[in-house]
Scaffold this motif. Structure first.
Motif, mmCIF file in Angstrom:
data_model
loop_
_atom_site.group_PDB
_atom_site.id
_atom_site.type_symbol
_atom_site.label_atom_id
_atom_site.label_comp_id
_atom_site.label_asym_id
_atom_site.label_seq_id
_atom_site.Cartn_x
_atom_site.Cartn_y
_atom_site.Cartn_z
ATOM 1 N N GLY A 21 0.826 -1.200 0.000
ATOM 2 C CA GLY A 21 0.000 0.000 0.000
ATOM 3 C C GLY A 21 0.858 1.247 0.000
ATOM 4 O O GLY A 21 1.828 1.339 0.743
ATOM 5 N N GLY A 23 0.191 5.210 0.564
ATOM 6 C CA GLY A 23 -0.833 6.144 0.986
ATOM 7 C C GLY A 23 -1.993 5.487 1.691
ATOM 8 O O GLY A 23 -3.032 6.103 1.902
ATOM 9 N N THR A 24 -1.858 4.206 2.044
ATOM 10 C CA THR A 24 -2.892 3.497 2.784
ATOM 11 C C THR A 24 -2.233 2.456 3.675
ATOM 12 O O THR A 24 -1.208 1.871 3.301
ATOM 13 C CB THR A 24 -3.904 2.825 1.846
ATOM 14 N N THR A 25 -2.788 2.224 4.844
ATOM 15 C CA THR A 25 -2.254 1.208 5.762
ATOM 16 C C THR A 25 -3.006 -0.114 5.639
ATOM 17 O O THR A 25 -2.684 -1.062 6.339
ATOM 18 C CB THR A 25 -2.347 1.719 7.209
ATOM 19 N N PRO A 27 -3.915 -2.081 2.418
ATOM 20 C CA PRO A 27 -4.030 -2.339 0.971
ATOM 21 C C PRO A 27 -4.992 -3.481 0.679
ATOM 22 O O PRO A 27 -5.005 -4.497 1.369
ATOM 23 C CB PRO A 27 -2.604 -2.681 0.567
ATOM 24 N N GLN A 28 -5.797 -3.286 -0.372
ATOM 25 C CA GLN A 28 -6.786 -4.285 -0.775
ATOM 26 C C GLN A 28 -6.379 -5.059 -2.023
ATOM 27 O O GLN A 28 -7.023 -6.036 -2.385
ATOM 28 C CB GLN A 28 -8.136 -3.593 -1.034
ATOM 29 N N HIS A 32 -1.754 -1.090 -4.042
ATOM 30 C CA HIS A 32 -2.909 -0.252 -3.740
ATOM 31 C C HIS A 32 -2.424 1.175 -3.495
ATOM 32 O O HIS A 32 -1.662 1.430 -2.558
ATOM 33 C CB HIS A 32 -3.630 -0.796 -2.502
ATOM 34 N N GLY A 34 -3.454 4.662 -2.239
ATOM 35 C CA GLY A 34 -4.503 5.288 -1.451
ATOM 36 C C GLY A 34 -4.693 6.743 -1.823
ATOM 37 O O GLY A 34 -3.934 7.320 -2.601
ATOM 38 N N ALA A 35 -5.711 7.365 -1.251
ATOM 39 C CA ALA A 35 -6.073 8.770 -1.439
ATOM 40 C C ALA A 35 -6.723 8.979 -2.803
ATOM 41 O O ALA A 35 -6.359 8.348 -3.797
ATOM 42 C CB ALA A 35 -4.858 9.689 -1.302
ATOM 43 N N SER A 38 -4.488 10.039 -6.003
ATOM 44 C CA SER A 38 -3.324 9.220 -6.341
ATOM 45 C C SER A 38 -3.058 9.231 -7.840
ATOM 46 O O SER A 38 -3.989 9.240 -8.652
ATOM 47 C CB SER A 38 -3.550 7.772 -5.890
#
Length: 262
Positions: A21, A23-25, A27-28, A32, A34-35, A38
């Protein structure tokens, strides 16, 4: 110290099950971003490093190879030559884009489409058939291709008896075209005067008359800026003096295809 950092990276990788991930803690996916702002930059595809990049005025289509690699080079591309086809960017591929029964008539009179009449006092009548709104992602040449079915009658299709044969032996000319409402803010007089994809067909009746669904096909091209635009499709009924002609536009099979070239 180096050993501590390596162990920390390994622990992070295991905790996300191989998902990374930015920008994300949480990740999917495998990667991934985030924001909601991006972005991704691949400098090997920019205009400085790649001669196939279209530069600052146009977007460049990106292709994906069978191995999943991103490239600006289509399959079969030969520098300076032809022999390859760019992907078709369809904004619309709509069968039956005109309602079959906007008048709400009961069967079997429910497939006349949009009815436009030229009565005894007129020799040409223009009416709106349909509007379609499209969103163009970048400045592009847009191709609009459509087919409209036609239903002929010597009396008003909207009222009983709904349909009669034309048997006077006189010629009718049916036309269609579309106008473009830039930015979907209402057709201006200048936009209304600019007609695209004009197509006409004529019908000369004999003693037996006609009913049924001939089709009229047309296409037009227009350069459009990025944004939301509305297409207005019009039908025109032309007939001789002192005759009544009723035409149903789009009661049977019709289609609309819109694609862009950028």
């Amino acid at each position: 110290m180096k050993r501590t950092i390596l162990l920390l990276l390994c622990a992070t990788s295991f905790s996300t099950y191989g998902q990374v991930g930015i920008g994300t803690t949480a990740p999917q996916e495998t990667l991934h971003l985030g924001a909601n702002t991006s972005t991704i930059r691949i400098e090997g595809l920019d205009e400085i490093n790649n001669p196939l990049n279209s530069g600052p005025t146009r977007l460049t289509p990106v292709f994906v190879t069978e191995s999943g690699n991103f490239t600006l080079q289509p399959a079969g591309y030969t520098s300076g030559g032809t022999g390859y086809v760019l992907p078709l960017n369809f904004l619309a591929d709509t069968p039956n884009f005109i309602p079959n029964n906007p008048l709400g008539l009961a069967a079997p009179f429910d497939r006349y489409g949009v009815v436009i009449n030229s009565d005894l006092t007129n020799e040409s009548t223009t009416g709106l058939i349909q509007t379609v709104t499209i969103n163009v992602p970048t400045n592009s040449m847009v191709e609009v291709k459509y087919a409209i079915s036609l239903y002929f009658s010597g009396t008003n299709l909207a009222v009983p008896p709904h349909s009669t044969f034309i048997t006077d032996g006189k010629t009718r000319v049916i036309q269609s075209y579309f106008c473009v409402d830039i930015d979907s803010d209402g057709l201006s007089p200048a936009e209304l005067a600019q007609m695209y994809g004009v197509k006409g067909q004529y019908y000369a009746s004999d003693a037996g008359g006609t009913r049924g669904y001939p089709n009229m096909n047309s296409q037009g091209y227009v350069n459009l800026p990025a944004g939301s635009h509305t297409l207005y499709f019009f039908g025109v009924v032309n007939d001789p003096p002192n005759t009544f002609t009723s035409i149903g536009f789009g009661g049977a099979n019709d289609y609309l295809k819109i694609r862009l070239f950028n």
